[in-house]
Design a protein around this motif. Structure first.
Motif, PDB file in Angstrom:
ATOM      1  N   LEU A 171       0.855  -1.179   0.000  1.00  0.00           N
ATOM      2  CA  LEU A 171       0.000   0.000   0.000  1.00  0.00           C
ATOM      3  C   LEU A 171       0.892   1.229   0.000  1.00  0.00           C
ATOM      4  N   SER A 173       2.595   4.017   1.149  1.00  0.00           N
ATOM      5  CA  SER A 173       2.779   4.509   2.515  1.00  0.00           C
ATOM      6  C   SER A 173       3.965   5.446   2.604  1.00  0.00           C
ATOM      7  N   ARG A 174       3.807   6.483   3.435  1.00  0.00           N
ATOM      8  CA  ARG A 174       4.937   7.363   3.727  1.00  0.00           C
ATOM      9  C   ARG A 174       5.708   6.856   4.937  1.00  0.00           C
ATOM     10  N   MET A 175       5.175   5.806   5.562  1.00  0.00           N
ATOM     11  CA  MET A 175       5.811   5.294   6.774  1.00  0.00           C
ATOM     12  C   MET A 175       7.010   4.435   6.406  1.00  0.00           C
TER      13      MET A 175
ATOM     14  N   ARG B  74      -7.643  -6.623   8.292  1.00  0.00           N
ATOM     15  CA  ARG B  74      -7.189  -6.388   6.921  1.00  0.00           C
ATOM     16  C   ARG B  74      -8.238  -5.610   6.101  1.00  0.00           C
ATOM     17  N   ALA B  77      -7.355  -2.031   5.927  1.00  0.00           N
ATOM     18  CA  ALA B  77      -5.912  -1.748   5.822  1.00  0.00           C
ATOM     19  C   ALA B  77      -5.648  -0.444   5.075  1.00  0.00           C
ATOM     20  N   GLU B  78      -6.440  -0.167   4.046  1.00  0.00           N
ATOM     21  CA  GLU B  78      -6.224   1.058   3.263  1.00  0.00           C
ATOM     22  C   GLU B  78      -6.451   2.297   4.141  1.00  0.00           C
ATOM     23  N   VAL B  80      -6.072   2.374   7.403  1.00  0.00           N
ATOM     24  CA  VAL B  80      -4.985   2.379   8.392  1.00  0.00           C
ATOM     25  C   VAL B  80      -3.744   3.057   7.816  1.00  0.00           C
ATOM     26  N   VAL B  81      -3.451   2.763   6.563  1.00  0.00           N
ATOM     27  CA  VAL B  81      -2.289   3.381   5.919  1.00  0.00           C
ATOM     28  C   VAL B  81      -2.551   4.864   5.661  1.00  0.00           C
ATOM     29  N   GLY B  84      -1.826   6.809   8.621  1.00  0.00           N
ATOM     30  CA  GLY B  84      -0.397   6.972   8.839  1.00  0.00           C
ATOM     31  C   GLY B  84       0.268   7.939   7.882  1.00  0.00           C
ATOM     32  N   ASN B  85      -0.411   8.222   6.776  1.00  0.00           N
ATOM     33  CA  ASN B  85       0.184   9.085   5.748  1.00  0.00           C
ATOM     34  C   ASN B  85      -0.070  10.576   5.941  1.00  0.00           C
ATOM     35  N   GLY B 160       5.344   0.353   3.507  1.00  0.00           N
ATOM     36  CA  GLY B 160       4.049   0.029   2.916  1.00  0.00           C
ATOM     37  C   GLY B 160       3.858  -1.419   2.516  1.00  0.00           C
TER      38      GLY B 160
END
Lengths: 176, 176
Positions: A171, A173-175, B74, B77-78, B80-81, B84-85, B160
């Motif tokens: 996915l 992600s910037r993480m 899951r 999940a999108e 969740v990311v 985080g972004n 990611g």
């Protein structure tokens, strides 16, 4: 075993796999199973872990202030559980379960040949050791077995129930 | 949400899933994504986690000394990311990503309705907070969504890449 850059260590621990922890003291090696660990810093990599003082490994860990964290794949899950089911006080677990100790470079504890990754660790902070059996370790050297391709790890859900790694998803992600 | 006995909390955290951490301060809720956490004690359940002070959540966490750890499956999940972004400094993440805050019982931070488990947490030990951004939380109340059957969690391998829970195996273990 091939050396792994220390900056890549976090990606092995962050997913929360069951690991093995090896120690050596007075010429005697031992190994235990562990699931209570987490990353604390990327680089130098710091890992916090909780080792119950009921474990035979605890005394060796405290005396030598070093250990190896070895990451097993699903292929040796049965051995990993067997290691957790007995004590180093009366069992040479390396011999009993056919695990192969290899000399580490920076610590006295052995690497475990059957594990796809091995992290040589030294004590970095013991402030929470007496109250919680929690120690912060610094990874000083890391190894990976390039022959084990895309190893699947196991995750403990309690009382011998383990979930094996499944599908990988990517996915945006910037993480790190 | 149905109350979960505190003795069962460890089985949710020990496998190392990606979690969400919610905070509330001055009437404003926020949520962040987190993977650096571990169990420290079974009961009362203690969880150690590392929250970077670069995160907007850090100030609210430090000021209120409480939070909710919510475990997503899951299926989201999108989201969740996406959480985080971006940063709570300029985004109402609950609204932006369609997450539903629910009132908790013992803390001011909200539960997250879409997560299959929610753990209400209070600060238990901050001795390693200034040096490592590491805090030990006590779980004071736990909730589970009985409608989410056998939820699969995700585990972060960096940048990611996530591994989703796969097969469950049961091995004869003496380990709790």
């Amino acid at each position: 075993m091939k050396e792994l850059p220390l900056a890549k260590v976090y990606a092995l621990i962050e997913p929360g796999p069951v690991v093995l922890l090896s120690t050596a003291r007075k010429g005697r090696s031992n190994v235990m199973t562990m699931s209570w660990h987490m990353m604390v810093e990327f680089e130098p990599p710091l890992i916090a872990c909780v080792v119950s003082n009921a474990n035979y490994s605890f005394a060796a860990l405290q005396a030598t202030r070093e250990c190896v964290i070895a990451i097993p794949s699903r292929d040796i899950a049965e051995k990993v559980v067997a290691v957790g089911n007995c004590s180093g006080s009366d069992t040479d677990k390396f011999q009993a379960f056919g695990l192969t100790p290899l000399p580490a470079e920076a610590v006295g504890a052995p690497l475990i040949a059957e594990c796809f990754a091995n992290l040589e660790c030294k004590f970095a902070d013991t402030r929470l050791l007496s109250k919680y059996n929690l120690v912060i370790l610094e990874v000083v050297k890391a190894w990976i077995d390039p022959k084990q391709k895309a190893p699947k790890t196991i995750h403990h859900h309690g009382y011998g129930t383990f979930v094996v790694d499944g599908e990988t998803i990517k996915l945006k992600s910037r993480m790190r």
